[in-house]
Write an enzyme that holds these catalytic residues in place. Structure first.
Site, PDB file in Angstrom:
ATOM      1  N   ASP A 181       0.858  -1.189   0.000  1.00 38.03           N
ATOM      2  CA  ASP A 181       0.000   0.000   0.000  1.00 38.03           C
ATOM      3  C   ASP A 181       0.893   1.238   0.000  1.00 38.03           C
ATOM      4  O   ASP A 181       1.666   1.454   0.939  1.00 38.03           O
ATOM      5  CB  ASP A 181      -0.895  -0.041   1.251  1.00 38.03           C
TER       6      ASP A 181
ATOM      7  N   ASP B 125      -3.061   2.379  -5.939  1.00 37.44           N
ATOM      8  CA  ASP B 125      -1.894   2.396  -5.049  1.00 37.44           C
ATOM      9  C   ASP B 125      -1.825   1.215  -4.098  1.00 37.44           C
ATOM     10  O   ASP B 125      -1.094   1.253  -3.111  1.00 37.44           O
ATOM     11  CB  ASP B 125      -1.879   3.699  -4.244  1.00 37.44           C
ATOM     12  N   GLU B 126      -2.546   0.156  -4.391  1.00 41.16           N
ATOM     13  CA  GLU B 126      -2.660  -0.926  -3.426  1.00 41.16           C
ATOM     14  C   GLU B 126      -2.821  -2.242  -4.177  1.00 41.16           C
ATOM     15  O   GLU B 126      -3.582  -2.301  -5.142  1.00 41.16           O
ATOM     16  CB  GLU B 126      -3.942  -0.677  -2.636  1.00 41.16           C
TER      17      GLU B 126
HETATM   18 MG    MG Z   1      -2.370   3.971   0.117  1.00 37.00          MG
END
Ligand code: MG
Length: 374
Positions: A23, A118-119
């Site tokens: 993350d 983003d993960e």
């Molecule tokens: Mg994040």
């Protein structure tokens, strides 16, 4: 370890999976601070302007110190931090960086399941680095992201997705937390139920009312009791409370829908029972939408009669739905267009599709509206 017990375990226990959840830390604002040095060390948010009805999409750690979080209204954010710097989002650039991160993941394994820009989950039980220790793989990934992209990522390592995801959040930013299989049981037991996958405020409330505060408290109830209270989701919760989560890492799966269904132990004609079941299912779907941070444009109702004839009815509403009440209202109107109640029903299900991410620009009709909000 020697002796019969350890040898038997080799046959009894499936190979332990190794999952990493990566993350990025404050992704949008970190990209902005990287590319615009004048923003570094300052409270920055990416999102709408305080003059409009905009919301915070991402807050830098400097801004978070003021209590600013994503989804907070821009107006409120500027009130708690008058020096706050607002940056308009540049999603094309974030997508490009996301693609670069993805290519680092793909150097390690093809089993990459992105959750958002983003993960992602990575299954590294076997991997292209031929590395046995998932911890080393997570360190390798974090180092590459830092060295090549000049950004930081937090990572969690565990034997399944649920554990890895919770772990990645424990030492943010720029942290790495490893929960080895032998620690999972104690680790999960001490978690508040709100941390369990799919448990939103409504389910948390229902668990609390039965004296269940921590995940470990669930273990004192038999799985059938949990299923009686919470349906299929109850079985899942019972498994989670023991640290068990068999969900696979599904590469390239984009969240296109969220759904839940119930197969009755005995076929049902009673409309009240159908309504009560739809209510539970709406709650389940609503909570997974909340967890996913998505709203739904379309609700689909599935009905299977006792003779296994299956039909679906769907409705796309003008507004985007997330609450259990709004989902239930659509489901109840849809079930009127079926023979449920007159014909015995074996299964009902509700799914939410046409999912909309309020933090992303959409290629569809609502992109204009979102731009206005920003
Ligand atoms: Mg994040």
């Amino acid at each position: 370890m020697t002796g019969r017990l350890s040898r038997n375990r080799l046959f009894d226990v499936a190979p332990v999976r190794k999952i990493i959840h990566v993350d990025m830390d404050a992704f949008y604002t970190s990209v902005e601070q990287r590319d615009r040095p004048e923003l570094r060390g300052k409270p920055v948010v990416v999102g709408g302007s305080p003059e409009g009805r905009g919301v915070v999409a991402s807050a830098s750690y400097e801004a978070r110190r003021f209590g600013i979080r994503s989804a907070m209204s821009a107006r409120r954010a500027i009130r708690v931090c008058p020096n706050l710097i607002f940056v308009r989002p540049d999603f094309a650039r974030y997508k490009e960086v996301s693609r670069q991160i993805r290519s680092i993941f793909l150097d390690v394994t093809d089993l990459v399941e992105p959750l958002s820009l983003d993960e992602a989950y990575l299954e590294v039980t076997t991997n292209k680095l031929l590395e046995r220790l998932a911890t080393k793989i997570a360190q390798h990934i974090r180092a590459r992201i830092r060295d090549e992209l000049h950004l930081t990522a937090s990572a969690g390592v565990g034997p399944n997705k649920f554990i890895a995801k919770i772990a990645s959040d424990l030492k943010k930013p720029d942290g790495l937390v490893v929960i080895p299989p032998e620690k999972v049981f104690d680790f999960v037991g001490s978690l508040p139920v709100e941390k369990l996958w799919g448990v939103g405020p409504a389910t948390a409330q229902r668990l609390h009312s039965r004296g269940i505060q921590k995940a470990g408290d669930i273990r004192q109830f038999p799985i059938n009791q949990m299923e009686h209270w919470f349906g299929r989701f109850g079985r899942f919760l019972h498994q989670l409370s023991h640290g068990i989560d068999d969900r696979p890492v599904s590469p390239d799966r984009v969240a296109k829908s969220r759904g839940a269904e119930t197969t009755f132990a005995q076929d049902v004609r009673d409309k009240n029972q159908l309504t009560a079941t739809l209510k539970d299912l709406s709650l389940e779907v609503s909570e997974s939408l909340q967890r996913l941070e998505r709203l739904a444009r379309t609700i689909v109702l599935k009905v299977r009669y006792s003779d296994f004839t299956t039909l679906t009815r769907s409705r796309t509403t003008g507004e985007k739905l997330q609450s259990a009440e709004s989902i239930l209202a659509v489901a109840l109107s849809l079930i009127e267009n079926t023979e449920a109640g007159r014909r015995p029903v074996r299964l009902v299900g509700i799914s939410a599709t046409g999912l909309w991410d309020p933090t992303q620009p959409s290629t569809e009709d609502d992109s204009q509206q979102l731009q206005l909000n920003f």
